[in-house]
Scaffold this motif. Structure first.
Motif, PDB file in Angstrom:
ATOM      1  N   ILE A   1      17.603  72.806  55.197  1.00 21.17           N
ATOM      2  CA  ILE A   1      17.925  71.825  54.153  1.00 21.17           C
ATOM      3  C   ILE A   1      16.832  70.766  54.081  1.00 21.17           C
ATOM      4  N   VAL A   2      16.423  70.312  55.261  1.00 23.34           N
ATOM      5  CA  VAL A   2      15.415  69.246  55.255  1.00 23.34           C
ATOM      6  C   VAL A   2      14.041  69.781  54.827  1.00 23.34           C
ATOM      7  N   SER A   3      13.809  71.067  55.062  1.00 22.10           N
ATOM      8  CA  SER A   3      12.518  71.627  54.636  1.00 22.10           C
ATOM      9  C   SER A   3      12.516  71.951  53.141  1.00 22.10           C
ATOM     10  N   GLY A   4      13.679  71.952  52.545  1.00 25.26           N
ATOM     11  CA  GLY A   4      13.745  72.220  51.104  1.00 25.26           C
ATOM     12  C   GLY A   4      13.869  73.692  50.771  1.00 25.26           C
ATOM     13  N   GLU A   5      13.999  74.524  51.812  1.00 28.32           N
ATOM     14  CA  GLU A   5      14.116  75.960  51.581  1.00 28.32           C
ATOM     15  C   GLU A   5      15.413  76.299  50.843  1.00 28.32           C
ATOM     16  N   ILE A   6      16.443  75.487  51.104  1.00 28.60           N
ATOM     17  CA  ILE A   6      17.730  75.720  50.448  1.00 28.60           C
ATOM     18  C   ILE A   6      17.874  74.807  49.230  1.00 28.60           C
ATOM     19  N   ASN A   7      18.301  75.405  48.128  1.00 26.09           N
ATOM     20  CA  ASN A   7      18.418  74.636  46.888  1.00 26.09           C
ATOM     21  C   ASN A   7      19.783  74.002  46.697  1.00 26.09           C
ATOM     22  N   VAL A   8      20.833  74.768  47.091  1.00 28.51           N
ATOM     23  CA  VAL A   8      22.183  74.266  46.834  1.00 28.51           C
ATOM     24  C   VAL A   8      22.994  74.311  48.126  1.00 28.51           C
ATOM     25  N   ILE A   9      23.554  73.171  48.507  1.00 24.55           N
ATOM     26  CA  ILE A   9      24.330  73.080  49.735  1.00 24.55           C
ATOM     27  C   ILE A   9      25.797  72.900  49.354  1.00 24.55           C
ATOM     28  N   VAL A  10      26.622  73.844  49.783  1.00 22.95           N
ATOM     29  CA  VAL A  10      28.046  73.763  49.479  1.00 22.95           C
ATOM     30  C   VAL A  10      28.781  73.484  50.777  1.00 22.95           C
ATOM     31  N   GLY A  11      29.793  72.637  50.740  1.00 25.36           N
ATOM     32  CA  GLY A  11      30.516  72.393  51.975  1.00 25.36           C
ATOM     33  C   GLY A  11      31.661  71.423  51.832  1.00 25.36           C
ATOM     34  N   THR A  12      32.245  71.099  52.989  1.00 26.20           N
ATOM     35  CA  THR A  12      33.286  70.073  53.018  1.00 26.20           C
ATOM     36  C   THR A  12      32.584  68.756  53.317  1.00 26.20           C
ATOM     37  N   HIS A  13      33.335  67.789  53.801  1.00 33.08           N
ATOM     38  CA  HIS A  13      32.683  66.506  54.043  1.00 33.08           C
ATOM     39  C   HIS A  13      31.598  66.583  55.115  1.00 33.08           C
ATOM     40  N   ALA A  14      31.495  67.742  55.790  1.00 35.67           N
ATOM     41  CA  ALA A  14      30.417  67.916  56.770  1.00 35.67           C
ATOM     42  C   ALA A  14      29.047  67.661  56.135  1.00 35.67           C
TER      43      ALA A  14
END
Ligand code: ADP
Ligand code: MG
Length: 689
Positions: free
Chosen positions: A365-378
């Motif tokens: 996530i911090v490297s920007g490799e992932i575009n969309v982060i889905v989750g709960t309040h985590a």
């Protein structure tokens, strides 16, 4: 500003801020009881607002008392009988009384004091439940006042064991006298004049010791207005923190056509309109603050996905936060299927992942490799860092508290925010609950959706109802059976488990069933949900965990047990789990409750599937106060507006907040000083941090 500082400021008011024990008649023991009610100073006592009023002027003749219900009677005590001691140390006191139309027995349990105070040949107004039949009537444990009493409208307070209304009134009188000696007013006089509000001392006097109902309504109006105004100002202050900053301005020339072309369906008109409103917000420098409203099944996820696509094409990350793991994983599946064909990376980040897996995702996530982060309040925890978070979407926003909303807004520089809600609420209410959000509404459902046939039946017909369910199962469909579990207590859980076992061995014998409830571990829940989605389970017996967002198009039948225990909006949400595919769907509401209120709810459910209409009916039946009281929206708790506010007042408070903030955005003027302190007190830690 710290909480301590606020306290000192208000503390200048002096004696109202001493311990509650300083009042005559309040010792250590009673002091404890007051604290139990959240009252530790005379100041807090005067803001202990009556929950209702008893109007002793509205007494009825004994001969016309409604049996098995509460009545106000005007009774003369004829003869007090000797107290009887029965087993368990209980003392029952009885007195004969009459009003000339009929005789009645006054019955007082275990409260010798209340009984001793009654005098023979004296007349009293009494309020209590009347039992018996036309031959012999009893009024049980009445509250009463002497007929000589001038104040015939009496407050009903939230009380606790050992603290009677009489005691509270005595203490209240003293506290109000203190206030008279050191009068204070929280609202600048120009507001009082403009909005025709009575002064605070008048309001507090008359909320507790009203002379007539006009005084009560003036008092309630003033105190509700205060709360609504503070709420509104607090919400706006929270918003303006992010408004002041700038957001990533996205490029309006980026096309989303490839995305819409790739969808397995065509967007409805409402969806397309919402998408273009969102995109035009994203292309501005001011962070978006938009509420996307749409009935269950209206296709909000596709709209969210379009926004994520647009952000990703602009090189920015999006985060989508859902209130439960089940929902988060469902969103993850939907978003990945829509976005991965374009080479976009979607991940699911929830609390139940192993630390190792989490760490790995965080890195991506911090490297920007992932575009969309889905989750709960985590996904809003401090240890999650983003490379370039451009857009934050929250689903079913009303489940998140103010604090969580604020935490999310602080991620990234100042991301654009989209809030999705399936609770269609009237605009005025939305304006208060969601502050100054812009609103997009999807009014129609995708083409081809059939309304869910809804029937309300009594328990006697349960067996037949299940016969119908089995016929649908035999056709290949799946079903939900919903059991209420309101308190989330062990005993309720036990009842649900027993019910599930009995159903599996009784009415549903021979069919595969599974139980799903909120107390299960997330991975257990997921497992059950997955096998239901994959069709391995035919009947899902569940509590309200299915309420939000779960999407299984093959599920075409829902049975709701003890339907009286759910409010209209909740029934509508539940029912939204069926009727999501091509199949004719049915919802059977089972209830043995025949109260007017319940019958009305069942009728509304059977006659309409329009979420807006249902929420308006809900609003009419429960009043706007209940929306505040429900704690679902995550707003600070209101005391008086909960029970006393109306739409018009809400509008006025809304206008007033806007005027104040336009003239004095940070509430820095001297005349707004007390108001500011009050706002901060209402929101406490939530905005002070
Ligand atoms: P909600 O607004 O309740 O979150 P969802 O986004 O879960 O609704 O969508 C409900 C279902 O409708 C999903 O199965 C989705 O694929 C489908 N859907 C969404 N938009 C359309 C559309 N325009 N036409 C047909 N089906 C659609
Ligand atoms: Mg949804």
């Amino acid at each position: 500003m710290s909480a301590l500082f606020m306290y000192k400021e208000v503390n200048m008011l002096g004696s109202l801020f001493t311990d509650i024990e300083k009042l005559k008649g309040v010792g250590t023991a009673r002091g404890e009881k007051y604290r139990k009610l959240g009252i530790s100073t005379p100041y807090e006592l005067i803001f202990h607002i009556p929950r209702a009023y008893l109007d002793y002027r509205a007494f009825v003749p004994v001969s016309q008392a409604v049996l098995n219900d509460y009545n106000v009677l005007k009774l003369t005590v004829v003869k007090k009988l000797a107290p009887q001691r029965i087993k368990g140390g209980l003392v029952i006191c009885k007195a004969l009384a009459t009003d000339g139309t009929d005789d009645i027995l006054i019955v007082v349990y275990n409260n010798v004091y209340a009984f001793q105070a009654l005098k023979e040949n004296e007349t009293y107004y009494m309020h209590g439940k009347v039992n018996g039949n036309f031959l012999r009537k009893e009024i049980m444990a009445p509250v009463y006042i002497p007929s000589s009493e001038k104040m015939l409208i009496q407050p009903v307070y939230p009380l606790t064991q050992g603290l009677s209304v009489t005691l509270v009134r005595t203490a209240m009188r003293q506290a109000l006298e203190m206030m008279k000696r050191e009068p204070f007013e929280t609202m600048p006089s120009y507001i009082l004049n403009k909005y025709r509000l009575c002064p605070l001392d008048y309001a507090l006097e008359n909320i507790h010791f009203p002379t007539d109902e006009d005084a009560v309504s003036a008092a309630r109006r003033r105190l509700s207005f205060d709360e609504l105004l503070k709420l509104q100002i607090g919400m706006s202050l929270m918003k303006s923190r992010s408004r002041r900053s700038t957001a990533f301005k996205m490029d309006s020339s980026v096309s989303i056509k490839p995305f819409t072309d790739g969808l397995p369906f065509e967007l409805t008109e409402g969806q397309s309109k919402a998408v273009s409103e969102i995109i035009s917000d994203l292309c501005r420098e001011i962070p978006m603050n938009r509420l996307l409203q749409g009935d269950v099944g209206s296709g909000k996820t596709a709209v969210a996905a379009a926004a994520c696509y647009f952000a990703a094409e602009n090189g920015l990350q999006s985060a989508l936060m859902a209130p439960t793991e089940i929902l988060a994983s469902q969103h993850y599946n939907t978003l990945s299927s829509f976005l991965e064909p374009f080479g976009m990376k979607v991940c699911l980040l929830t609390g139940s992942l192993t630390p190792k897996k989490k760490a790995m995702l965080r890195e991506k996530i911090v490297s920007g490799e992932i575009n969309v982060i889905v989750g709960t309040h985590a996904i809003i925890q401090k240890d999650v860092e983003y490379k370039a978070l451009g857009l934050v979407i929250t689903d079913e926003q009303h489940r998140f508290g103010v604090a969580q909303r604020a935490a999310l807004a602080e991620k990234g520089d100042s991301p654009h925010k989209l809030v999705m809600s399936a609770t269609p609420i009237p605009r005025t209410l939305a304006l208060i609950i969601y502050g100054d959000l812009d609103i997009s509404a999807i009014k129609q459902l995708p083409k081809g959706r059939k309304p869910v046939n809804t029937y309300a039946v009594t328990g006697k017909l349960r067996h037949r109802a299940f016969g119908f369910v089995k016929a649908r199962l035999d056709e290949g469909r799946q079903a939900y059976v919903v059991c209420p579990m309101i308190e989330e207590s062990e005993s309720e859980l036990h009842a649900v488990k027993t019910y599930a076992e009995e159903a599996a061995n009784g009415d549903l014998k021979g069919y595969t069933t599974a139980l799903l409830h909120g107390k299960m571990r997330p991975n257990e829940k997921d497992k059950v949900m997955k096998s239901f989605r994959d069709g391995e389970i035919q009947v899902l017996i569940c509590t309200t965990v299915v309420e939000v967002g779960v999407d299984v198009p093959n599920a075409a039948v829902m049975v709701i047990e003890n339907a009286e225990r759910f409010g209209l909006s909740q029934l509508h949400q539940l029912r939204g789990r069926v009727g999501r595919g091509e199949f004719e769907s049915t919802c059977i509401l089972i209830t043995d409750n025949v109260s007017d209120d319940c019958v009305k709810r069942m009728k509304i459910m059977s006659s309409t599937s329009d979420g807006f209409k249902i929420s308006e009916e809900d609003l009419k039946m429960r009043g706007p106060g209940d929306f505040f009281g429900s704690a679902q929206h995550g707003l600070p708790t209101l005391k008086i507006a909960d029970i006393a506010c109306d739409m018009e007042l809400m509008n006025e408070a809304q206008n007033c907040a806007r005027e104040i903030l336009e003239a004095d955005p940070m509430l820095e003027k001297k005349e707004h000083r007390t108001l500011k302190l009050d706002v901060m007190r209402l929101f406490e830690k939530e905005i002070i941090g």
